[in-house]
Design a protein around this motif. Structure first.
Motif: not given
Length: 729
Positions: A166-176, A206-210, A212-215, A217-225
């Motif tokens: 998820a972090s790698l995907a967010l990094s790629l989206l940060a360039v867009v 589209i980029t902002v929507g994706i 937001a969803l990935l962010g 999901a990552r926050r949810e995974l971090l909280q569970v971890l």
């Protein structure tokens, strides 16, 4: 198995199956501990695996097919958990013939029964428990350090993998967005390209929507971890504290221990918070750094150089910050220790009007903690002050530098590209700055780990609780030339004492304060094991007996007993699963507690308040005696057990001593010699040595110390007898 089998029978079969399999690996498992391994009526696979690990085995619950069961390597039987709640032991299998040989865990002497694959599939869903000897120290016994916590976090591999993706995907989206902004400035505005603008706008949405969803999901995974790691740390810390010997807690204040252990959550916050966030943000470097080097290598080098200078400046302050933080922790520890001590001793403080003294002590410790925190805070502000210009240069100076390069003609940068670079350099600087400052947080985490390790890495009783013999204890006690010295003491508490008490006998221990009476009972309980000589129970050295098994066969009543918050019945039956309300009533009756329990508002269901404030001292003591005898121990130790009782309550307990002693060995420590007259043997101790051991009448004749103690306590009776003799004459 029949449908009529009770939950108790199912539980017994599962425990017996695990115990039988463990025996093949040379580990004797105590089913009494298995009764407490799970809250459910029938232990689950996970609960059974936890029980086996607690006994020093490697264990894993798995789901097998028949072919996997047949191919499994058998160092010992495999525990099959059957669909009806029972269990069986698979000792062999033949996939070619479709047969498996099962053994009844409660009949280990019988021959295995062959069961075909079809019949087994109806009774077994594939759930099994694999056991073997642990090839290395279990995680619970490994030294606690930062690496141990790191391994705990890295154990969540699947979750970490998903977070990293998820972090790698967010990094790629940060360039867009930066590239699209550059396109808008350099092409859309310059050429009035409406169609391109519409496409760019759609891509941005589209980029902002994706993102937001990935962010999310990552926050949810971090909280569970974080929650999972926090739970595992809580369980580990509590288990490790319970495994520490009593002597450790006697030497260290409760508040100090509590504060040191609480530092572990700083470590968890660092690993799953700052470290995890920085590491994930660092994934941005993998994407942005090559891109920025391609766009503007000079400006990118300036950003990286500034981040490196920030790291060096921060590192320069680390030694001083480490010392300052250490002083803060020490001051907070002293303050917390005083707070806990005050709360625990509030009754004495109120009774003796010590509020003013405690307030002065608290004021002094608060002032010391405040000074330490202020000094640490002031020191901690200097790295921020020193590095702030460099941070601001990364944010704003790079843009000015780029503009200067353009004006000087040494670089040709389009406006859109310059804005895109500025946007991306800000995202590049954040993880670089995070990595630079991570060193300070790492030092703080290491310091917290060191304080926690000072508690958790002390020698535990785990090995003694897992290994050792579990003989049927009858109650014969023998001390053979036993010498024991407390840590730091100049002279031994026991000096070469030897005596023997037959099973079922009553032994009294008398002597002046500090003569070693309570030390004898501590060695019997296995609280202190570093002694010379031998303490034998039924001829077996107590050091060779499983510590949990030994203590479950001992009933202990101390001078000052602690009752846990809960009902009267819960306290009497504490830690003894399988006992009933009738057992609690019987124990209360023997202890002389039944009559006052019946007068309580709800009888056995009356809730005991914290600190037993709703009970008198005599009532607490009688409940403690009932708790000690509820499990039918073979040896009962009363260490000044009647000292807090009023004469009437003491008379009730003494009258019941004969019934309490029936079928068990009793060791009674008391300053009141009148309560020991009925003992079979009375051992007289003085300065750690055994002066004499004999019945009461014989000691009066030949033991000077015992005779003096008796005359001191019974002088008034002898004077009255003398007066009556003179009057008769």
């Amino acid at each position: 198995m029949t449908d009529e089998m009770t939950d108790a029978a199912r539980r017994a079969r599962r425990l017996a199956a695990v115990a039988q399999a463990a025996r093949q690996h040379g580990v004797e498992m105590d089913t009494a501990t298995g009764l407490r391994c799970a809250p459910e009526a029938v232990p689950s696979t996970a609960a059974l695996a936890d029980w086996a690990r607690g006994q020093g085995l490697w264990a894993r619950g798995v789901r097998l097919s028949f072919r996997q069961l047949a191919r499994a390597r058998r160092e010992a039987p495999i525990v099959l958990l059957l669909a009806d709640g029972g269990a069986a032991l698979a000792v062999a299998a033949d996939p070619a013939r479709g047969l498996a040989w099962l053994r009844d865990p409660e009949a280990p002497g019988e021959e295995p029964v062959a069961v075909d694959e079809l019949r087994l599939s109806h009774a077994w869903t594939g759930e099994a428990l694999l056991l073997r000897r642990a090839r290395e120290a279990p995680a619970e016994e490994q030294p606690f350090d930062l690496g141990w916590v790191m391994r705990l976090v890295l154990g969540e591999r699947r979750m970490l993998r998903d977070i990293a993706l998820a972090s790698l995907a967010l990094s790629l989206l940060a360039v867009v967005p930066a590239l699209l902004t550059s396109t808008i400035l350099d092409r859309v505005i310059a050429r009035h390209a409406w169609s391109t603008l519409e496409l760019v706008a759609a891509l941005l949405v589209i980029t902002v929507g994706i993102e937001a969803l990935l962010g999310h999901a990552r926050r949810e995974l971090l909280q569970v971890l974080s929650t999972r790691v926090d739970a595992k740390l809580n369980l580990h810390v509590f288990d490790r504290l319970l495994a520490l010997p009593l002597g450790y807690f006697e030497r260290h204040p409760a508040g100090e221990v509590n504060h040191q252990v609480a530092q572990i959550f700083k470590v968890r916050a660092f690993l799953t918070g700052r470290l995890m966030t920085t590491a994930l943000d660092a994934a941005t470097l993998l994407v942005l750094l090559p891109l920025l080097l391609l766009l503007q290598p000079l400006l990118t080098g300036v950003v990286v150089l500034c981040a490196g200078l920030i790291a060096l400046a921060t590192a320069a302050f680390l030694p001083a910050m480490r010392r300052a933080q250490g002083r803060v922790i020490q001051a907070e520890m002293a303050k917390h220790a005083l707070m806990v001590e005050t709360v625990h001793g509030i009754r004495a403080i109120k009774s003796l009007a010590l509020e003013g003294t405690r307030r002065e002590a608290w004021d002094a410790r608060v002032a010391a903690a405040g000074h330490a925190q202020l000094a640490a805070g002031r020191l901690g502000s200097w790295p921020v002050t020193v590095t702030l210009p460099l941070e601001r240069f990364i944010d704003r100076g790079v843009l000015a530098l780029a503009a200067g390069l353009v004006l000087a003609g040494s670089a040709e940068i389009q406006v859109g590209a310059l804005v895109a670079f500025t946007m991306l350099s800000g995202r590049l600087a954040a993880p670089l700055l995070g990595l630079a400052r991570l060193t300070g947080d790492l030092e703080e985490a290491r310091m917290a780990v060191r304080h926690v390790a000072e508690v958790l890495n002390n020698p535990t009783e785990t090995q003694a609780m897992q290994g050792g013999l579990r003989p049927a204890i009858q109650g014969e006690i023998a001390f053979e030339a036993v010498t024991f010295t407390y840590p730091g003491a100049r002279r031994p508490a026991l000096d070469g004492i030897s005596f023997r008490v037959p099973a079922g006998a009553m032994l009294g221990l008398v002597g002046r304060s500090g003569s070693g009476k309570s030390t004898v009972t501590r060695l019997l309980q296995g609280i202190d094991r570093e002694y010379a000589g031998a303490v034998r129970i039924d001829g077996t050295d107590a050091k060779e007996i499983n510590l949990g098994h030994l203590r479950r066969n001992l009933g202990i009543v101390l001078q000052d007993n602690i009752l846990l918050r809960g009902t009267v019945r819960d306290n009497i039956l504490a830690g003894r699963p399988g006992l009933t309300a009738e057992d609690a009533a019987r124990a209360a009756r023997l202890a002389g507690a039944e009559e006052f329990i019946e007068r309580l508002p709800r009888g056995f269901e009356t809730l005991i308040e914290e600190g037993s404030a709703n009970l008198s001292g005599g009532q607490r003591q009688r409940l403690a005696i009932a708790r000690a005898i509820a499990g039918e121990p073979r040896v009962l130790i009363l260490d000044e057990a009647t000292s807090a009782l009023d004469p009437e309550s003491e008379a009730v307990v003494n009258a019941n001593l004969a019934r309490l002693a029936e079928g068990r060995t009793m060791v009674i420590v008391s300053h009141r010699l009148s309560s020991l007259v009925g003992c079979d043997l009375i051992a007289v101790l003085d300065q750690g040595r055994l002066v004499d051991i004999a019945p009461h009448a014989l000691l009066l004749e030949r033991c000077e110390i015992y005779r003096q103690l008796w005359m001191q306590q019974n002088r008034h009776i002898m004077q009255e007898a003398g007066s009556r003799t003179l009057a008769a004459e």
